[in-house]
Design a protein around this motif. Structure first.
Motif, PDB file in Angstrom:
ATOM      1  N   MET A   1      -2.654  40.450  18.628  1.00 49.71           N
ATOM      2  CA  MET A   1      -1.405  40.197  17.959  1.00 49.71           C
ATOM      3  C   MET A   1      -0.513  39.375  18.906  1.00 49.71           C
ATOM      4  O   MET A   1      -0.388  39.681  20.079  1.00 49.71           O
ATOM      5  N   MET A   2       0.099  38.363  18.369  1.00 48.64           N
ATOM      6  CA  MET A   2       0.987  37.511  19.160  1.00 48.64           C
ATOM      7  C   MET A   2       2.434  37.833  18.807  1.00 48.64           C
ATOM      8  O   MET A   2       2.757  38.063  17.646  1.00 48.64           O
ATOM      9  N   ILE A   3       3.280  37.870  19.844  1.00 53.10           N
ATOM     10  CA  ILE A   3       4.713  38.093  19.634  1.00 53.10           C
ATOM     11  C   ILE A   3       5.483  37.006  20.379  1.00 53.10           C
ATOM     12  O   ILE A   3       4.945  36.331  21.253  1.00 53.10           O
ATOM     13  N   ARG A   4       6.752  36.858  20.026  1.00 52.13           N
ATOM     14  CA  ARG A   4       7.580  35.838  20.659  1.00 52.13           C
ATOM     15  C   ARG A   4       8.001  36.314  22.047  1.00 52.13           C
ATOM     16  O   ARG A   4       8.466  37.437  22.219  1.00 52.13           O
ATOM     17  N   ALA A   5       7.817  35.459  23.032  1.00 54.97           N
ATOM     18  CA  ALA A   5       8.273  35.766  24.391  1.00 54.97           C
ATOM     19  C   ALA A   5       9.794  35.613  24.422  1.00 54.97           C
ATOM     20  O   ALA A   5      10.330  34.645  23.884  1.00 54.97           O
ATOM     21  N   ASN A   6      10.476  36.560  25.048  1.00 58.35           N
ATOM     22  CA  ASN A   6      11.938  36.446  25.113  1.00 58.35           C
ATOM     23  C   ASN A   6      12.331  35.474  26.213  1.00 58.35           C
ATOM     24  O   ASN A   6      11.516  35.052  27.034  1.00 58.35           O
ATOM     25  N   ARG A  60       3.222  34.977  23.018  1.00 49.35           N
ATOM     26  CA  ARG A  60       2.338  35.572  24.016  1.00 49.35           C
ATOM     27  C   ARG A  60       1.599  36.739  23.379  1.00 49.35           C
ATOM     28  O   ARG A  60       1.989  37.244  22.328  1.00 49.35           O
ATOM     29  N   GLU A  61       0.525  37.135  24.018  1.00 53.80           N
ATOM     30  CA  GLU A  61      -0.253  38.276  23.543  1.00 53.80           C
ATOM     31  C   GLU A  61       0.571  39.549  23.738  1.00 53.80           C
ATOM     32  O   GLU A  61       1.195  39.753  24.781  1.00 53.80           O
ATOM     33  N   ALA A  62       0.587  40.401  22.728  1.00 51.75           N
ATOM     34  CA  ALA A  62       1.360  41.649  22.795  1.00 51.75           C
ATOM     35  C   ALA A  62       0.669  42.652  23.715  1.00 51.75           C
ATOM     36  O   ALA A  62      -0.554  42.763  23.722  1.00 51.75           O
ATOM     37  N   ARG A  63       1.474  43.357  24.493  1.00 49.34           N
ATOM     38  CA  ARG A  63       0.961  44.450  25.329  1.00 49.34           C
ATOM     39  C   ARG A  63       1.072  45.738  24.528  1.00 49.34           C
ATOM     40  O   ARG A  63       1.753  45.808  23.511  1.00 49.34           O
TER      41      ARG A  63
END
Length: 82
Positions: A1-6, A60-63
């Motif tokens: 899952m990809m999330i937006r990097a802050n 970025r890839e979610a942790r």
């Protein structure tokens, strides 16, 4: 899952790249006295790059910690007791 990097994560990645860059890569960033202040150069370039990238979605890839919906209670045994 990809999330937006802050913005903080993005600035940290850019800063790492600039700090580890060879001197010739940032030699054209001079202070008013024409002396190179590497720390000021890194801070200035980081801020300008982050500002330039703001309109874009940097993913970025979610942790595992990013996937948790809410924090866990500190004292679960007392949850619901009054």
């Amino acid at each position: 899952m990809m999330i937006r990097a802050n913005d903080d994560e993005l600035a940290q990645a850019i800063k790492i790249a600039l700090v580890t860059a060879k001197a010739y890569a940032i030699r054209d960033v001079f202070s008013a006295t024409r002396a190179l202040n590497r720390r000021v150069a890194v801070e200035t370039l980081t801020a300008r790059i982050v500002a330039a990238l703001r309109p874009y979605e940097i993913m970025r890839e979610a942790r595992d910690s990013d996937l948790v919906e809410k924090t866990l209670p500190l004292f679960p045994d007392f949850e619901g007791r009054k």
